[in-house]
Enzyme design. Structure first.
Site: not given
Ligand code: MSP
Length: 506
Positions: A17, A20, A125, A128, A143, A146, A296, A299
């Site tokens: 999304h 990421h 959790c 997390c 949590c 979540h 937030k 969907k």
């Molecule tokens: N897999 C772990 C990270 C391991 S790194 C050794 C993880 N994955 S995650 O899919 O949840 O990705 C989290 C990261 O995605 C956040 O730290 C950020 O970089 C990005 N983001 C996810 N949602 C976000 C927003 N709504 N806004 C900005 N960044 C976001 O945690």
């Protein structure tokens, strides 16, 4: 200088999304910024393919694990390619070399006597992928991230003692004020370090979690996902098998959002310290993208911004520019299709229209040829030099989230200044008066030269538009180097009037 930039590796339980996309775009912007300054950058992003959360998604899908992981990981990779992200390596923790290095590291720490086995009861959790203390939960016992009550789990596991390193970590943070940026997150980490640190459970029994890296010293267990995932940052550099490891690691930057502060800024430096390796040189921590009005994205509210939809509507560059220009340093930032369209129109009015108007004037009145800079008066020169110096200053700063956001701001301001100059000098009036030919040429040259500087400065944020701008100014093979010397446009070169940079949205 050799530099190394990383993003988090993303879980595969959902589709990529905008959040990421943002962190991975940010890494690419930083890479290009550093490359323009002559640095050699290695940039990685990728996917986190183990753990209970991914495992449950695989089970729900009914697909073979490798098929599921490949498909889901490709979703991320394909989106990042589409976004123009120039990663040097796409991390997948299912990669055998990564798994081998995780095992080597575990064995090293085990051999140092730092890992113990004991039975444990805790609240887990899954969102997390972390055990929670009662004090971490909200008033409903859930949590806070979540909104789900963690599960009580009781089992025998392996543990890594963190507490002996707490004092060291506290002093490291205090002695290195730029280590964790922005500073408010360093304070947050120091807050977490006020209480003794619990032992970190680094294993999961295979009876509960089968998707993971087997412990090298006990075949009945897999490695805890965070211990495995964090190692990606050094397995990518082939840690333990690469004599040049330090060269990159000593200038390394982890980009993350605020959600994963604890594993990155507490577990990870301690793991490295136990291995005798220095911590990453810098953490750049950003806030969250949330929906317009501060809600937030979800969907059910229908306010989720799909990066692919945005690209299809307005192209990659406008999305990249919006994200970099609108992420606030102080907290969360808002995004919606309407806000993105406003950002797009700003770019179209600020840079797009100016470029088209001046190019058409050159085509109509100067036979498509760039005039000479010798006709510029002191005021014209001062404006160009001010803009060139402003960019040069930004490009000479330490790389940080602030520097990148200053760059976006500097580009908008330079565009505003060029538009104000153009409007005040009325070249369309000058063009009609043969006695004002020189003045007309000066106004046109000044505007074209500012556009050239903007085209150079904007490259990390909007690489395709940057290339189009430079080419439209007769520079056939633009080189994106942070050289902001002014008045370099050559007279007699032909401009190329192509399609508008940011055409009207359908
Ligand atoms: N897999 C772990 C990270 C391991 S790194 C050794 C993880 N994955 S995650 O899919 O949840 O990705 C989290 C990261 O995605 C956040 O730290 C950020 O970089 C990005 N983001 C996810 N949602 C976000 C927003 N709504 N806004 C900005 N960044 C976001 O945690």
């Amino acid at each position: 200088m050799e530099k190394y930039i990383t993003t988090p590796i993303y879980y595969l339980n959902g589709l990529p999304h905008i959040g990421h996309a943002y962190t991975s775009i940010l890494g690419d912007v930083m890479k290009k910024f550093e490359q323009m300054r002559g640095n050699d950058v290695y940039y990685t992003t990728g996917t986190d393919e183990h753990g209970q959360k991914n495992q449950h998604s695989i089970e729900d899908s009914g697909l073979a694990p490798e098929v599921f992981l490949q498909e889901r990981s490709d979703n991320f990779r394909n989106l990042f390619v589409k976004l123009g992200i120039d990663f040097d390596f796409f991390v997948r923790t299912s990669n055998p070399n990564h798994k081998k290095i995780v095992q080597e590291i575990l064995q090293k720490i085990f051999d140092k006597g730092l890992i113990i086995k004991k039975s444990y009861e805790g609240l887990y959790c899954e969102g997390c992928e972390q055990f929670k203390k009662k004090t971490d939960l909200d008033e409903n016992g859930c949590c806070p991230d979540h909104k789900v009550a963690p599960k009580a789990i009781s089992e025998e596991n392996y543990f890594f003692k963190l507490e002996p390193y707490r004092e060291w970590l506290v002093s490291y943070i205090k002695n290195n004020p730029d280590w964790i940026q922005p500073a408010k997150y360093a304070h947050e980490v120091l807050g977490m370090l006020k209480e003794p640190l619990e032992d970190l459970c680094i294993s999961r029994p295979k009876s509960r979690v089968w998707l993971g890296v087997e412990l090298p010293f006990d075949k009945d267990y897999v490695t805890y996902i965070w211990f495995d995932a964090l190692v990606n940052y050094i397995s990518t550099l082939n840690f333990g098998h690469n004599q040049d490891f330090d060269k990159r690691w000593q200038n390394s930057y982890h980009l993350i959002a605020k959600d994963i502060l604890k594993p990155h800024c507490i577990y990870w430096p301690i793991m490295l310290h136990a291995l005798g390796v220095d911590p990453v040189s810098h953490y750049f921590i950003h806030g969250y993208w949330i929906g317009e009005g501060g809600v937030k994205m979800s969907k059910s509210l229908g306010n989720v911004v799909d990066p692919v939809e945005v690209i299809d509507l307005m192209g990659v560059d406008a999305l990249r520019f919006y994200l970099i220009n609108n992420m606030t340093m102080s907290g969360d930032s808002q995004i919606s299709m309407d806000l993105l369209k406003q950002g797009y129109r700003m770019l179209a009015n600020n840079i797009g229209n100016l470029q088209m108007r001046v190019l058409k004037m050159v085509q109509k009145n100067l036979d498509g040829k760039i005039p000479s800079c010798s006709v510029l008066n002191a005021e014209d020169k001062a404006l160009v030099e001010k803009i060139a110096d402003g960019f040069a200053k930004i490009y000479s700063k330490e790389m940080s989230l602030e520097t990148i956001s200053e760059l976006a701001d500097g580009i908008v301001k330079a565009g505003d200044a060029a538009n104000a100059y153009f409007a005040a000098n009325e070249p369309w009036v000058l063009a009609k008066n043969p006695e004002k030919k020189e003045r007309f040429e000066a106004v046109v040259y000044t505007t074209l030269e500012i556009l050239r500087l903007i085209g150079l400065a904007i490259y990390p944020l909007a690489p395709t538009s940057a290339e189009k701008i430079e080419k439209s100014l007769g520079i056939a093979n633009p080189k994106f180097v942070a050289n902001f010397e002014a008045l370099l446009l050559k007279d007699g070169d032909s401009v190329v009037v192509g399609d508008p940079l940011f055409p009207m949205l359908a």
